[in-house]
Design a protein around this motif. Structure first.
Motif, PDB file in Angstrom:
ATOM      1  N   GLU A 124      -1.275  -5.529  10.358  1.00  0.00           N
ATOM      2  CA  GLU A 124      -2.000  -6.207   9.157  1.00  0.00           C
ATOM      3  C   GLU A 124      -2.717  -5.080   8.359  1.00  0.00           C
ATOM      4  O   GLU A 124      -2.655  -4.395   8.650  1.00  0.00           O
ATOM      5  N   ASN A 125      -2.471  -6.110   7.137  1.00  0.00           N
ATOM      6  CA  ASN A 125      -3.487  -5.095   6.079  1.00  0.00           C
ATOM      7  C   ASN A 125      -3.220  -5.754   4.870  1.00  0.00           C
ATOM      8  O   ASN A 125      -2.939  -7.009   4.351  1.00  0.00           O
ATOM      9  N   VAL A 126      -4.010  -5.243   3.681  1.00  0.00           N
ATOM     10  CA  VAL A 126      -4.382  -6.082   2.618  1.00  0.00           C
ATOM     11  C   VAL A 126      -2.930  -7.103   1.672  1.00  0.00           C
ATOM     12  O   VAL A 126      -2.017  -6.283   1.744  1.00  0.00           O
ATOM     13  N   LYS A 127      -3.257  -7.376   0.405  1.00  0.00           N
ATOM     14  CA  LYS A 127      -1.772  -8.373  -0.384  1.00  0.00           C
ATOM     15  C   LYS A 127      -1.796  -6.847  -0.719  1.00  0.00           C
ATOM     16  O   LYS A 127      -0.027  -7.040  -1.021  1.00  0.00           O
ATOM     17  N   GLY A 128      -2.521  -5.609  -1.126  1.00  0.00           N
ATOM     18  CA  GLY A 128      -1.547  -5.680  -2.298  1.00  0.00           C
ATOM     19  C   GLY A 128      -1.067  -4.272  -1.522  1.00  0.00           C
ATOM     20  O   GLY A 128      -0.039  -3.689  -2.101  1.00  0.00           O
ATOM     21  N   PHE A 129      -0.650  -3.870  -0.316  1.00  0.00           N
ATOM     22  CA  PHE A 129      -0.163  -3.512   0.475  1.00  0.00           C
ATOM     23  C   PHE A 129       1.841  -3.886   0.392  1.00  0.00           C
ATOM     24  O   PHE A 129       2.658  -2.470  -0.104  1.00  0.00           O
ATOM     25  N   LYS A 130       1.968  -4.930  -0.253  1.00  0.00           N
ATOM     26  CA  LYS A 130       3.023  -5.447  -0.532  1.00  0.00           C
ATOM     27  C   LYS A 130       4.174  -4.817  -1.729  1.00  0.00           C
ATOM     28  O   LYS A 130       4.736  -4.921  -1.320  1.00  0.00           O
ATOM     29  N   ILE A 131       3.152  -4.797  -2.042  1.00  0.00           N
ATOM     30  CA  ILE A 131       3.167  -4.114  -4.155  1.00  0.00           C
ATOM     31  C   ILE A 131       2.815  -2.882  -4.402  1.00  0.00           C
ATOM     32  O   ILE A 131       3.349  -2.737  -5.648  1.00  0.00           O
ATOM     33  N   HIS A 132       2.251  -2.237  -2.984  1.00  0.00           N
ATOM     34  CA  HIS A 132       2.159  -0.784  -3.994  1.00  0.00           C
ATOM     35  C   HIS A 132       3.075   0.294  -3.380  1.00  0.00           C
ATOM     36  O   HIS A 132       3.684   0.241  -3.652  1.00  0.00           O
ATOM     37  N   ASP A 133       3.148   0.997  -4.889  1.00  0.00           N
ATOM     38  CA  ASP A 133       3.520   1.503  -5.758  1.00  0.00           C
ATOM     39  C   ASP A 133       5.254   0.886  -5.980  1.00  0.00           C
ATOM     40  O   ASP A 133       6.384   1.870  -5.214  1.00  0.00           O
ATOM     41  N   LYS A 134       5.319  -0.122  -6.147  1.00  0.00           N
ATOM     42  CA  LYS A 134       6.517  -0.454  -6.955  1.00  0.00           C
ATOM     43  C   LYS A 134       6.840  -1.295  -5.643  1.00  0.00           C
ATOM     44  O   LYS A 134       8.715  -1.545  -5.596  1.00  0.00           O
ATOM     45  N   GLY A 135       6.530  -1.792  -4.366  1.00  0.00           N
ATOM     46  CA  GLY A 135       7.310  -2.458  -3.763  1.00  0.00           C
ATOM     47  C   GLY A 135       7.608  -0.804  -2.643  1.00  0.00           C
ATOM     48  O   GLY A 135       8.520  -1.214  -1.295  1.00  0.00           O
ATOM     49  N   GLN A 155       4.869 -11.241   5.755  1.00  0.00           N
ATOM     50  CA  GLN A 155       4.268 -12.792   5.525  1.00  0.00           C
ATOM     51  C   GLN A 155       3.170 -12.354   4.860  1.00  0.00           C
ATOM     52  O   GLN A 155       2.240 -11.653   5.593  1.00  0.00           O
ATOM     53  N   ILE A 156       2.979 -12.056   3.633  1.00  0.00           N
ATOM     54  CA  ILE A 156       1.245 -12.928   2.629  1.00  0.00           C
ATOM     55  C   ILE A 156       0.543 -14.453   3.232  1.00  0.00           C
ATOM     56  O   ILE A 156       1.576 -15.210   3.083  1.00  0.00           O
ATOM     57  N   LEU A 157      -0.210 -14.401   4.310  1.00  0.00           N
ATOM     58  CA  LEU A 157      -0.853 -15.118   4.491  1.00  0.00           C
ATOM     59  C   LEU A 157      -2.439 -15.552   3.500  1.00  0.00           C
ATOM     60  O   LEU A 157      -2.749 -14.729   3.795  1.00  0.00           O
ATOM     61  N   ASN A 158      -3.024 -17.084   3.762  1.00  0.00           N
ATOM     62  CA  ASN A 158      -4.614 -17.092   2.752  1.00  0.00           C
ATOM     63  C   ASN A 158      -5.514 -17.768   3.753  1.00  0.00           C
ATOM     64  O   ASN A 158      -4.313 -19.251   4.222  1.00  0.00           O
ATOM     65  N   SER A 159      -5.991 -16.592   4.606  1.00  0.00           N
ATOM     66  CA  SER A 159      -7.334 -17.197   5.428  1.00  0.00           C
ATOM     67  C   SER A 159      -7.338 -19.202   5.388  1.00  0.00           C
ATOM     68  O   SER A 159      -7.848 -19.917   6.043  1.00  0.00           O
ATOM     69  N   LYS A 160      -7.688 -19.412   4.393  1.00  0.00           N
ATOM     70  CA  LYS A 160      -8.315 -20.716   3.642  1.00  0.00           C
ATOM     71  C   LYS A 160      -6.884 -21.877   4.501  1.00  0.00           C
ATOM     72  O   LYS A 160      -7.083 -23.141   3.793  1.00  0.00           O
ATOM     73  N   ASP A 161      -5.810 -21.850   4.158  1.00  0.00           N
ATOM     74  CA  ASP A 161      -4.678 -21.828   4.865  1.00  0.00           C
ATOM     75  C   ASP A 161      -4.932 -22.688   6.225  1.00  0.00           C
ATOM     76  O   ASP A 161      -4.450 -23.121   7.121  1.00  0.00           O
ATOM     77  N   PHE A 162      -5.700 -21.522   6.617  1.00  0.00           N
ATOM     78  CA  PHE A 162      -6.131 -22.247   8.660  1.00  0.00           C
ATOM     79  C   PHE A 162      -7.103 -22.485   9.193  1.00  0.00           C
ATOM     80  O   PHE A 162      -7.430 -21.218   9.807  1.00  0.00           O
ATOM     81  N   GLY A 163      -7.863 -23.214   8.208  1.00  0.00           N
ATOM     82  CA  GLY A 163      -9.237 -24.203   8.693  1.00  0.00           C
ATOM     83  C   GLY A 163     -10.239 -22.652   8.317  1.00  0.00           C
ATOM     84  O   GLY A 163     -11.408 -23.403   9.043  1.00  0.00           O
ATOM     85  N   VAL A 164     -10.495 -22.093   7.728  1.00  0.00           N
ATOM     86  CA  VAL A 164     -12.118 -21.555   7.309  1.00  0.00           C
ATOM     87  C   VAL A 164     -11.840 -21.571   5.887  1.00  0.00           C
ATOM     88  O   VAL A 164     -10.489 -21.594   5.502  1.00  0.00           O
TER      89      VAL A 164
END
Length: 357
Positions: A124-135, A155-164
């Motif tokens: 698991e890592n931050v969303k920015g990991f996916k786009i760091h250094d242009k991918g 895949q990027i997932l958002n906590s708000k979509d899973f009950g919190v």
């Protein structure tokens, strides 16, 4: 009688055990943590309080630490995110902190998994990991896992979509060893977010009002307002934010404006006598920061999760942690794949002598 398969897991960069908690919830009595590594001494204390008897190793980069790792089936690794965070300098694999290159800690995970060949690697890592250094950073991680024999899903997932009620986007990486049929694996689908801050925090809050120490002083509020106005005049969105009880919280983070970006108005506390050293008086508007327990709830930790350290440590730990709900939802999908593969030699051992088949 057929015994249940108990999967052995290791918990690397364990923090306070959020990833483990999600997998424990999903696998129940079919998982056993056989190795834990976390180098932050305060996180170790919280982990030990909630997982009594755990032996926690420190620096995973040391050969003597790696030599202690037993055979295992599932690698849990929330490797440090600061090197890739959009809120940080985004140095990635070049990031150096106190002599330890955090960005390269992923390769410690790869080395361990190449040696032990677990069935599953979960990161698991931050969303920015996916786009760091242009991918390119993500491409290196994906290629590394593929090179040591894994099929990679991310895949990027958002906590708000899973009950919190927390707007928290993170990237989740799941890698299955190539001899495991993972062709039907899918990340969990979001479900409607019915929870709001008020429903989620107030319905399970303590009966008594939140202590006065969590209410901001009028002097500090004046400072926050000046700071926000300064940035607003320059077209920036920086500054404090008071969350409506009928909304969702912003991502809780351990530093900077982490607490000030999730202020609430709560007028239940009538005793406005300061209990800590503050400048000025407690504000009369009822503005307060959320408590560590409320942050725990926003991260999906149950109310029996033990909070034993000072607030400064707990804010950092919950801000650095994962949302348990999301981890559990992914772990349930991982378990489905492993269950489908039970007939394979790896996942279904031969019965021991005199053991019923």
């Amino acid at each position: 009688m057929v015994r249940k398969r108990v999967w052995k897991s290791i918990d690397l960069f364990a923090g306070i055990g959020g990833i483990r908690r999600g997998f424990d919830n999903a696998f129940r009595d079919e998982i056993e943590t056989v190795f834990v590594s976390e180098w932050d001494v305060y996180a170790q204390k919280t982990y030990s309080a909630n997982y009594p008897g755990s032996v926690i190793y420190g620096d995973i980069t040391l050969k003597e630490t790696k030599d202690e790792i037993p055979a295992f089936d599932i690698c849990l690794a929330g490797f440090p995110c600061q090197a890739f965070s959009l809120a940080g300098k985004r140095m990635g694999f070049n990031d150096d902190y106190k002599g330890v290159c955090r960005g390269t800690l992923f390769f410690e995970v790869a080395e361990i998994c190449e040696k032990h060949k677990p069935a599953v690697v979960f990161c698991e890592n931050v969303k920015g990991f996916k786009i760091h250094d242009k991918g390119r950073t993500f491409a290196i991680v994906k290629q590394t896992l593929e090179n040591i024999g894994y099929k990679v899903y991310a895949q990027i997932l958002n906590s708000k979509d899973f009950g919190v009620p927390q707007n928290r986007e993170r990237i989740y990486i799941v890698a299955f060893r190539n001899d495991i049929d993972s062709s039907s694996f899918e990340f969990p689908q979001p479900f409607p977010a019915e929870e709001q801050i008020e429903n989620y925090l107030l319905k399970i809050r303590e009966e008594k009002p939140v202590p006065a120490k969590y209410y901001l002083s009028d002097t500090y509020m004046a400072t926050l307002r000046r700071h926000k106005e300064y940035h607003r005049a320059r077209g920036h969105g920086f500054g404090y934010e008071i969350r409506d009880w009928n909304s969702i919280a912003g991502a809780i983070v351990c530093g900077g404006m982490g607490r000030e970006r999730n202020l609430v108005i709560d007028k239940r506390q009538k005793n406005l006598v300061p209990t800590t050293h503050i400048k000025g008086e407690i504000n009369k508007e009822g503005i307060r920061k959320m408590t560590p327990r409320e942050w725990a709830r926003l991260q999906g930790f149950p109310d029996d999760f033990k909070i034993t350290l000072a607030d400064v440590h707990m804010y950092k730990q919950f801000g650095n942690s994962v949302t348990v709900n999301v981890i559990q939802a992914i772990a349930e999908k991982i378990k489905e794949i492993l269950d489908l593969n039970k007939k394979r030699k790896y996942v279904r051992r031969a019965p021991r002598k005199n053991e019923p088949k």
